[in-house]
Design an enzyme around this catalytic site. Structure first.
Site, short mmCIF file in Angstrom:
data_model
loop_
_atom_site.label_atom_id
_atom_site.label_comp_id
_atom_site.label_asym_id
_atom_site.label_seq_id
_atom_site.Cartn_x
_atom_site.Cartn_y
_atom_site.Cartn_z
N HIS A 125 0.80 -1.22 0.00
CA HIS A 125 0.00 0.00 0.00
C HIS A 125 0.83 1.28 0.00
CE1 HIS A 125 0.95 0.04 4.24
NE2 HIS A 125 0.54 1.29 4.29
C1 UD1 Z 1 -2.65 5.15 5.99
C2 UD1 Z 1 -1.39 5.55 6.76
C3 UD1 Z 1 -0.36 4.43 6.69
C4 UD1 Z 1 -0.94 3.13 7.13
C5 UD1 Z 1 -2.14 2.81 6.26
C6 UD1 Z 1 -2.74 1.49 6.66
C7 UD1 Z 1 -0.92 7.94 6.73
C8 UD1 Z 1 -0.03 8.99 6.19
N1 UD1 Z 1 -0.77 6.74 6.20
O1 UD1 Z 1 -2.32 5.15 4.62
O2 UD1 Z 1 0.72 4.77 7.55
O3 UD1 Z 1 0.03 2.11 7.01
O4 UD1 Z 1 -3.09 3.86 6.43
O5 UD1 Z 1 -3.92 1.22 6.06
O6 UD1 Z 1 -1.71 8.20 7.61
N2 UD1 Z 1 -9.98 4.59 1.98
C9 UD1 Z 1 -11.12 3.82 1.88
N3 UD1 Z 1 -11.71 3.36 3.02
C10 UD1 Z 1 -11.22 3.68 4.26
C11 UD1 Z 1 -10.07 4.46 4.34
C12 UD1 Z 1 -9.46 4.89 3.20
O7 UD1 Z 1 -11.59 3.51 0.79
O8 UD1 Z 1 -11.81 3.26 5.27
C13 UD1 Z 1 -9.31 5.10 0.79
C14 UD1 Z 1 -9.15 6.60 0.80
O9 UD1 Z 1 -10.25 7.21 0.29
C15 UD1 Z 1 -7.89 6.80 -0.02
C16 UD1 Z 1 -7.09 5.54 0.25
O10 UD1 Z 1 -7.99 4.59 0.78
O11 UD1 Z 1 -8.22 6.84 -1.37
C17 UD1 Z 1 -5.94 5.81 1.17
O12 UD1 Z 1 -6.37 6.14 2.51
P1 UD1 Z 1 -5.55 7.18 3.42
O13 UD1 Z 1 -6.16 7.28 4.74
O14 UD1 Z 1 -5.38 8.43 2.63
O15 UD1 Z 1 -4.08 6.62 3.60
P2 UD1 Z 1 -3.49 5.15 3.50
O16 UD1 Z 1 -2.83 5.00 2.19
O17 UD1 Z 1 -4.56 4.19 3.90
#
Ligand code: UD1
Length: 374
Positions: free
Chosen positions: A216
């Site tokens: 990820h």
């Molecule tokens: C975040 C953390 C990372 C951790 C990871 C684990 C930061 C900087 N990064 O990264 O350290 O290892 O989580 O999962 O905080 N999304 C969904 N559903 C959700 C949550 C997110 O679909 O419940 C989507 C968001 O819309 C986005 C993507 O997933 O498009 C990434 O989510 P985001 O919270 O921005 O950061 P992660 O890449 O998950």
């Protein structure tokens, strides 16, 4: 009675917070207080950074976490949008009712955002998993770690290396508490409850007869070509054994342009905590770019390939089962050769990764808070 805020925002926070909540409740029972009435009152605050059932809801259920007292519901957005949104909303929470201490865990956006707000509001900050450093400023988590530690008052650490980084940065010894690893507390506690996922029977999996893959990190997954090259190298190395790939929402966006994937690769939505660790426990090896999974693999004594060039958790390599493979797909083949030749060192548990970190944290918090009140 002092009030502490426990901040949880994203998936890897929930197991760390669960250990502290559990230790608070157990401490209340030890003191003969009514069930559930902790010695320190707490507010569990979910920032909403991760919000759906697979990334958040199922973790609360499986880890026995109570429903959050408050949900800031920040949702998706750019890093700045999430940071700003969490800051504005947590500032309002503190303005309505100030707490005596803010406990943040790990290194996600929510960790940094709440730590800054608390510090500016005059609320002391405790950081669980303080002091770890990858030295890699291209990772948002490294920025979050350094900024969070810059405003932290009480540092709870998982390793000697973390303590050394903090001392080098000028943190006084009496503010550093080497307590162990809350993520491992939750893993050890949940080991008897691990659940065989449906995919086990669907694919006829057998112990040590498959691999688990998670990816990820933006550097590995945001460009479809980079992701595709890594996936090809994984499938080429696993000698036809199935590879189970629970896909993070961020990674899903880059998979679509790649077209049909190799048949050995089985894509699933993100798994629950109990199902995921069941798969890891019996896997031939785990291939990942996560930090937390390298810790869990170490305790489960499962070989772990980390597709990163650095780690903030060096003890998973020196003492545990982890090897830094790097991000060049060509590096995977020699690692698979070693694995299949039986040349993978067994792991040991790093010091104090013994299931008691949460208890040590609660004891230290009581000491700190009651000393301050006097
Ligand atoms: C975040 C953390 C990372 C951790 C990871 C684990 C930061 C900087 N990064 O990264 O350290 O290892 O989580 O999962 O905080 N999304 C969904 N559903 C959700 C949550 C997110 O679909 O419940 C989507 C968001 O819309 C986005 C993507 O997933 O498009 C990434 O989510 P985001 O919270 O921005 O950061 P992660 O890449 O998950």
């Amino acid at each position: 009675m002092p009030l502490i805020d426990l901040i949880a925002g994203a998936r890897p926070n929930f197991m760390k917070i669960a250990s502290i909540v559990d230790a608070l409740h157990r401490r209340a029972e030890d003191q003969g207080r009514p069930a559930g009435q902790a010695p320190l009152t707490y507010r569990l605050i979910h920032t909403g950074q991760h919000y759906d059932q697979t990334m958040s809801g199922s973790f609360f259920e499986q880890l026995g976490l109570p429903q959050p007292h408050l949900n800031l519901e920040v949702g998706s957005g750019t890093a700045a949008e999430q940071t700003g949104g969490i800051m504005v909303r947590y500032e309002q929470v503190l303005a309505e009712r100030r707490s005596d201490l803010c406990v943040v865990v790990g290194d996600v956006t929510s960790t940094m955002a709440c730590a800054i707000v608390a510090k500016k509001a005059g609320v002391p900050v405790a950081h669980v998993e303080a002091g770890i450093r990858s030295g890699d400023w291209s990772m948002p988590e490294e920025v979050n770690r350094v900024v969070t530690d810059a405003v932290t008052d009480y540092f709870f650490t998982t390793s000697d290396a973390a303590c050394a980084h903090l001392r080098k940065a000028g943190v006084a010894d009496e503010r550093i508490f080497f307590v162990g690893n809350t993520m491992i507390d939750s893993l050890l506690r949940q080991l008897p409850n691990l659940r065989r996922p449906a995919i086990w029977d669907d694919l006829g999996l057998t112990p040590r007869g498959y691999f688990v893959l998670t990816l990820h990190r933006p550097a590995n997954v945001d460009a479809p070509d980079t992701l595709g090259a890594l996936l090809n190298a994984v499938v080429a190395g696993t000698r036809g054994l199935p590879v189970i790939f629970p896909v993070h929402p961020r990674t899903m966006k880059s998979l679509a342009p790649l077209g049909p994937l190799k048949p050995a690769l089985t894509i699933t939505p993100p798994l629950g905590y109990l199902e995921f660790n069941y798969l890891v426990r019996d896997a031939r090896a785990v291939i990942t770019d996560s930090g937390g999974i390298t810790e869990e693999a170490t305790i489960l004594d499962v070989p772990c390939f980390t597709l990163r060039d650095n780690t903030e958790r060096p003890e998973t390599v020196t003492v545990g089962t982890n090897r830094l493979i790097g991000t060049n797909p060509a590096n995977l083949a020699p690692a698979f050769d070693d694995l299949f030749a039986g040349k993978w060192p067994a792991g040991r548990a790093p010091e104090k990764w013994d299931g008691k970190a949460g208890v040590r944290i609660v004891a230290a918090l009581e000491q700190v808070l009651y000393r301050r009140e006097l």
